[in-house]
Scaffold this motif. Structure first.
Motif, mmCIF file in Angstrom:
data_model
loop_
_atom_site.group_PDB
_atom_site.id
_atom_site.type_symbol
_atom_site.label_atom_id
_atom_site.label_comp_id
_atom_site.label_asym_id
_atom_site.label_seq_id
_atom_site.Cartn_x
_atom_site.Cartn_y
_atom_site.Cartn_z
ATOM 1 N N GLU A 20 0.972 -1.302 0.061
ATOM 2 C CA GLU A 20 0.073 0.022 -0.027
ATOM 3 C C GLU A 20 0.915 1.332 -0.012
ATOM 4 O O GLU A 20 1.879 1.179 0.705
ATOM 5 C CB GLU A 20 -0.953 0.143 1.158
ATOM 6 C CG GLU A 20 -2.052 -0.997 1.089
ATOM 7 C CD GLU A 20 -3.045 -1.177 2.281
ATOM 8 O OE1 GLU A 20 -2.965 0.066 2.914
ATOM 9 O OE2 GLU A 20 -3.726 -1.730 2.354
ATOM 10 N N LYS A 21 0.538 2.221 -0.845
ATOM 11 C CA LYS A 21 1.251 3.529 -1.137
ATOM 12 C C LYS A 21 2.720 3.141 -1.344
ATOM 13 O O LYS A 21 3.574 4.013 -0.671
ATOM 14 C CB LYS A 21 1.115 4.277 0.411
ATOM 15 C CG LYS A 21 -0.258 4.599 0.801
ATOM 16 C CD LYS A 21 -0.945 5.557 -0.199
ATOM 17 C CE LYS A 21 -2.330 6.018 0.078
ATOM 18 N NZ LYS A 21 -3.100 7.002 -0.724
ATOM 19 N N GLY A 22 3.047 2.261 -2.176
ATOM 20 C CA GLY A 22 4.432 2.078 -2.614
ATOM 21 C C GLY A 22 5.236 1.541 -1.605
ATOM 22 O O GLY A 22 6.338 1.514 -1.633
ATOM 23 N N THR A 69 8.327 9.116 -5.165
ATOM 24 C CA THR A 69 6.763 8.758 -5.365
ATOM 25 C C THR A 69 6.347 7.458 -4.928
ATOM 26 O O THR A 69 6.875 6.465 -5.384
ATOM 27 C CB THR A 69 6.369 9.482 -6.562
ATOM 28 O OG1 THR A 69 6.848 8.441 -7.799
ATOM 29 C CG2 THR A 69 6.878 10.823 -6.972
ATOM 30 N N GLU A 70 5.044 7.187 -4.919
ATOM 31 C CA GLU A 70 4.420 6.115 -4.772
ATOM 32 C C GLU A 70 4.706 5.069 -5.842
ATOM 33 O O GLU A 70 5.095 4.032 -5.881
ATOM 34 C CB GLU A 70 3.028 6.322 -4.384
ATOM 35 C CG GLU A 70 2.202 4.917 -4.195
ATOM 36 C CD GLU A 70 0.630 5.029 -4.179
ATOM 37 O OE1 GLU A 70 -0.175 4.328 -4.443
ATOM 38 O OE2 GLU A 70 0.171 6.138 -3.469
ATOM 39 N N LYS A 71 4.203 5.825 -7.010
ATOM 40 C CA LYS A 71 4.648 4.903 -8.169
ATOM 41 C C LYS A 71 5.845 4.420 -8.528
ATOM 42 O O LYS A 71 6.255 3.478 -9.095
ATOM 43 C CB LYS A 71 4.022 5.798 -9.731
ATOM 44 C CG LYS A 71 4.240 5.237 -10.862
ATOM 45 C CD LYS A 71 3.828 6.294 -12.016
ATOM 46 C CE LYS A 71 4.057 5.572 -13.311
ATOM 47 N NZ LYS A 71 3.653 6.433 -14.619
ATOM 48 N N HIS A 127 -1.240 -4.209 -5.183
ATOM 49 C CA HIS A 127 -1.015 -2.928 -4.780
ATOM 50 C C HIS A 127 -2.275 -2.115 -4.429
ATOM 51 O O HIS A 127 -3.157 -2.015 -5.573
ATOM 52 C CB HIS A 127 -0.294 -2.034 -5.827
ATOM 53 C CG HIS A 127 0.290 -0.865 -5.341
ATOM 54 N ND1 HIS A 127 0.410 0.249 -6.173
ATOM 55 C CD2 HIS A 127 0.881 -0.470 -4.280
ATOM 56 C CE1 HIS A 127 0.985 1.211 -5.837
ATOM 57 N NE2 HIS A 127 1.235 0.867 -4.362
ATOM 58 N N ASN A 128 -2.362 -1.443 -3.394
ATOM 59 C CA ASN A 128 -3.647 -0.794 -2.976
ATOM 60 C C ASN A 128 -4.892 -1.704 -3.337
ATOM 61 O O ASN A 128 -5.708 -1.110 -3.653
ATOM 62 C CB ASN A 128 -3.646 0.686 -3.717
ATOM 63 C CG ASN A 128 -2.557 1.448 -3.463
ATOM 64 O OD1 ASN A 128 -2.168 1.409 -2.166
ATOM 65 N ND2 ASN A 128 -2.034 2.265 -4.169
ATOM 66 N N GLU A 157 8.204 4.029 -6.433
ATOM 67 C CA GLU A 157 8.889 2.763 -5.327
ATOM 68 C C GLU A 157 8.067 1.451 -5.483
ATOM 69 O O GLU A 157 8.520 0.475 -5.390
ATOM 70 C CB GLU A 157 8.274 3.292 -3.848
ATOM 71 C CG GLU A 157 9.016 4.751 -3.485
ATOM 72 C CD GLU A 157 10.456 4.331 -3.321
ATOM 73 O OE1 GLU A 157 11.044 3.080 -3.210
ATOM 74 O OE2 GLU A 157 11.573 5.471 -3.213
ATOM 75 N N PHE A 158 6.946 1.392 -6.249
ATOM 76 C CA PHE A 158 6.143 0.176 -6.388
ATOM 77 C C PHE A 158 6.842 -0.260 -7.661
ATOM 78 O O PHE A 158 6.832 -1.543 -7.788
ATOM 79 C CB PHE A 158 4.507 0.609 -6.625
ATOM 80 C CG PHE A 158 3.944 -0.816 -6.904
ATOM 81 C CD1 PHE A 158 3.728 -1.683 -5.904
ATOM 82 C CD2 PHE A 158 3.546 -0.927 -8.453
ATOM 83 C CE1 PHE A 158 3.020 -2.889 -6.292
ATOM 84 C CE2 PHE A 158 2.968 -2.141 -8.579
ATOM 85 C CZ PHE A 158 2.809 -3.304 -7.732
ATOM 86 N N ALA A 199 5.197 2.483 1.587
ATOM 87 C CA ALA A 199 5.397 3.494 2.825
ATOM 88 C C ALA A 199 4.528 3.058 3.912
ATOM 89 O O ALA A 199 4.891 3.286 4.926
ATOM 90 C CB ALA A 199 5.488 4.581 2.034
ATOM 91 N N LYS A 200 3.414 3.043 3.410
ATOM 92 C CA LYS A 200 2.220 2.634 4.491
ATOM 93 C C LYS A 200 2.435 1.297 4.899
ATOM 94 O O LYS A 200 2.071 0.821 5.937
ATOM 95 C CB LYS A 200 0.915 3.017 3.855
ATOM 96 C CG LYS A 200 -0.119 2.870 4.779
ATOM 97 C CD LYS A 200 -1.702 3.201 4.232
ATOM 98 C CE LYS A 200 -2.889 3.261 5.451
ATOM 99 N NZ LYS A 200 -3.963 3.630 4.607
#
Length: 657
Positions: A47-49, A163-165, A191-192, A167-168, A51-52
């Motif tokens: 979730e959130k790349g 950014t989230e994108k 993812h998410n 990192e993912f 980070a979350k």
């Protein structure tokens, strides 16, 4: 400032940097732990790349309740116990740092259940200074690791996340690489809440290739070639692509050593060198390769993130990879065999085809030639292919260029045309004088009881001594690097070390009484042959085996060189073997005599020559000792091209005048 012990929390957060670089680093460590536990299914939730939330769930062997707290401690691992284990690591993880480092910069929950337990237990840790809290949980057999709020207690580190994108994207690329390393494991990536990747376990080769296509794309799948080679405990398998499958970036280069993802410079260089003459400077080869090697022969404990390894026999591994990939490409007829164009290994009977070969080769870009000439040494690459960097011997360089064809001269025509040029010079087949001399040398008693005899191929010159030389005495000095002054009962003599090398080869290649031992090649060499050469291989198979030449026909146009005798092991076999087969094919003609032991010995001794031109005294003494042992009193000591008396009369007269 005074020296002091760092607080535990600060020290742990510094140590965490070795492993936790970004969310993808966490995923890598946790998935590798799952694979080490024997999992056959691994689910990854992001979730959130990352980070979350990062959640990794597997169906592995699990962790017992009383070991959960210990699992979150530094240097705690079940994978190694002593120094011997560290020298032969087969697991992906072994430092016992991952869970501890991750928990020090996040809120980590570790839930696990073993088959022997009736219920699962969960361990929670928030930062390294917090005590681990244990509580019962509902969980099937296996382990789940949940990482929340990565870098929550290190804002500076969190600030540098992309950014989230982005990192993912790093996590996605990592999962692709891991999925290629273990075809027997099912992977899913979400993812998410949305499923992004799902790779089902592969049981057959076709299913493995399907996963390769899913990861690397349809273009890779269309152009891929299978590589599968094993030799003395070193194995290379996987897929490479033809030059048509090359890309403008190195994003499809996957290599694994004992299942471990690698970005090793040595491996990359070997593969890049294999494609050197077939790719442009802005192109990158694509491959998925697996190297299996004795764990004692590789050190994986040389990089904090375990991205690199160190091979104990680095050159051996490099050359094995280079030759295996080159051979696979050449057998598939997609690139030329190393060091020579395909035409140099194939005979055509049509002069028009020779002319077309010359025309096609002339269009080879200059860059290709520069790449060949600048390539570092590798097995089979001969001295004349390497640029001579000695600026002191420009005259010698000129002589070498005249005596030996350069790569440009070898390239344009087929081997038949080269053989024709050689025959015009009269240097291909042994001369009658050579045959007669060799037969005398092999059949005569010790030379001091015989008339004068010369082993020189043409002039057959002998020297009249006041008294026949019975044996060589003490070595005194080396003159001009090529001649050895020695004593004898008849006075001082000068010995030609070049002729001594030739006698050494004649002795080493003598297979008239006992077969030479064949030494297996690290990587069998494939040689393209004409129909007449194929007939020669079959007709002279027993003779070649007698000389330690293990040649195995593979197809109507391909012969595999499996082993060669020690005297020619260091030669450029990619040149020597095709030329030998050309010569053998000539002897099949009605007007030519059949190939026998004498002819083959003399042909090989003329072709297999030492490149050494400057001997030290110790090297010269060693050489004379070797030929004396080989010939056991049969050295041609009356040959004027091998031994000459030294006449000091003029010098003495000058001193006494």
């Amino acid at each position: 400032m005074a020296i002091q012990i760092l607080p535990a929390r600060l020290a742990n957060q510094i140590a965490a940097g070795e492993v936790v670089e970004r969310p993808a680093s966490v995923v890598k460590e946790l998935v590798e732990n799952s694979l080490d536990s024997g999992a056959t299914r691994i689910d990854i939730d992001i979730e959130k790349g990352g980070a979350k939330l990062i959640r990794i769930r597997d169906n592995g062997s699990g962790i017992p309740k009383d070991e959960l707290s210990l699992a979150l401690s530094r240097h705690a691992t079940s994978k190694i116990h002593n120094l011997d284990d560290l020298e032969a690591i087969m697991s992906l993880g072994f430092r016992g740092e991952a869970l501890a480092s991750i928990s020090s910069v996040s809120r980590l929950t570790l839930t696990s259940r073993t088959p022997a337990q009736e219920e699962a237990w969960s361990a929670y840790s928030e930062g390294r200074d917090m005590a681990v809290q244990l509580q019962p949980a509902a969980h099937p057999v296996g382990t789940s690791v949940e990482v929340l709020d990565l870098f929550f207690n290190t804002p500076a580190r969190r600030k540098f996340l992309r950014t989230e994108k982005t990192e993912f994207a790093h996590i996605d690329e990592l999962v692709k690489r891991i999925a290629l390393s273990r075809f027997d494991v099912t992977f899913s990536l979400r993812h998410n809440g949305a499923v992004v990747r799902q790779y089902r376990a592969a049981q057959t080769r076709a299913q493995e290739e399907k996963r390769v296509g899913a990861v690397c794309g349809s273009a890779f799948a269309r152009e891929m070639l299978r590589v599968d080679l094993e030799h003395q405990g070193l194995k290379l398998s996987g897929w490479i692509t033809t030059p048509e499958g090359a890309r403008q970036q190195s994003d499809l280069q996957f290599c694994y050593v004992n299942g471990r993802m690698m970005k090793d410079k040595l491996i990359n260089h070997a593969i890049r060198q294999s494609y050197e003459t077939s790719l442009r400077a802005d192109q990158y080869a694509t491959y998925v390769l697996f190297i299996e090697i004795d764990p004692h022969q590789v050190d994986v404990n040389v990089h904090p993130a375990k991205h690199e390894v160190r091979f104990h026999q680095a050159r051996l591994v490099h050359d094995f990879i280079y030759q295996a990939v080159s051979s696979a490409l050449s057998q598939a007829c997609h690139i030329d065999t190393p060091a020579l164009n395909d035409a140099a290994f194939h005979i055509t009977n049509d002069e028009e085809q020779d002319e077309s070969a010359e025309a096609s080769t002339s269009s080879v870009p200059e860059r290709i030639w520069q790449a060949i000439e600048q390539t570092p040494a590798y097995p089979g690459r001969t001295g004349y292919e390497k640029p001579d960097s000695d600026s002191r011997s420009s005259q010698k360089d000129h002589q070498v260029k005249e005596a030996t064809p350069s790569l440009r001269e070898w390239q344009p025509s087929s081997r038949q045309a080269e053989r024709k040029r050689t025959n015009d010079k009269g240097d291909n087949a042994p001369t009658a004088a050579q045959v007669r001399v060799y037969q005398q040398l092999m059949q005569t008693p010790p030379m001091h009881d015989q008339p004068h005899l010369s082993v020189h191929p043409e002039k057959n010159e002998s020297v009249d001594f006041a008294e026949p030389i019975e044996k060589l005495g003490k070595a005194v000095a080396v003159i001009q690097g090529q001649y050895l002054v020695m004593g004898s009962a008849q006075g001082c003599v000068l010995v030609s070390l070049k002729q001594a090398e030739h006698l050494k080869l004649l002795g080493q290649l003598d297979a008239s009484h006992q077969a030479l031992k064949s030494q297996p090649l690290l990587v069998p060499l494939s040689v393209k042959v004409s129909p007449s050469e194929q007939v020669a291989v079959e007709r002279y198979h027993d003779l070649f085996l007698q000389f330690g030449l293990d040649l195995q026909p593979r197809t109507k146009q391909m012969v595999m060189v499996m082993g060669v005798p020690q005297p020619i092991r260091q030669q450029n076999l990619q040149l020597l073997v095709p030329d030998l087969l050309s010569y053998a094919a000539l002897t099949l003609d009605e007007d030519a005599p059949c190939l026998d032991h004498t002819q083959l010995t003399l042909w090989l001794s003329e072709r297999v020559k030492s490149a050494k031109t400057d001997y030290t005294l110790s090297e010269a003494i060693q050489l004379i000792s070797e030929i004396e042992q080989l010939w056991q009193g049969k050295l041609p000591l009356q040959d004027g091209h091998f031994v000459r008396p030294i006449d000091f009369s003029a010098t003495i007269a000058a001193l006494t005048s």
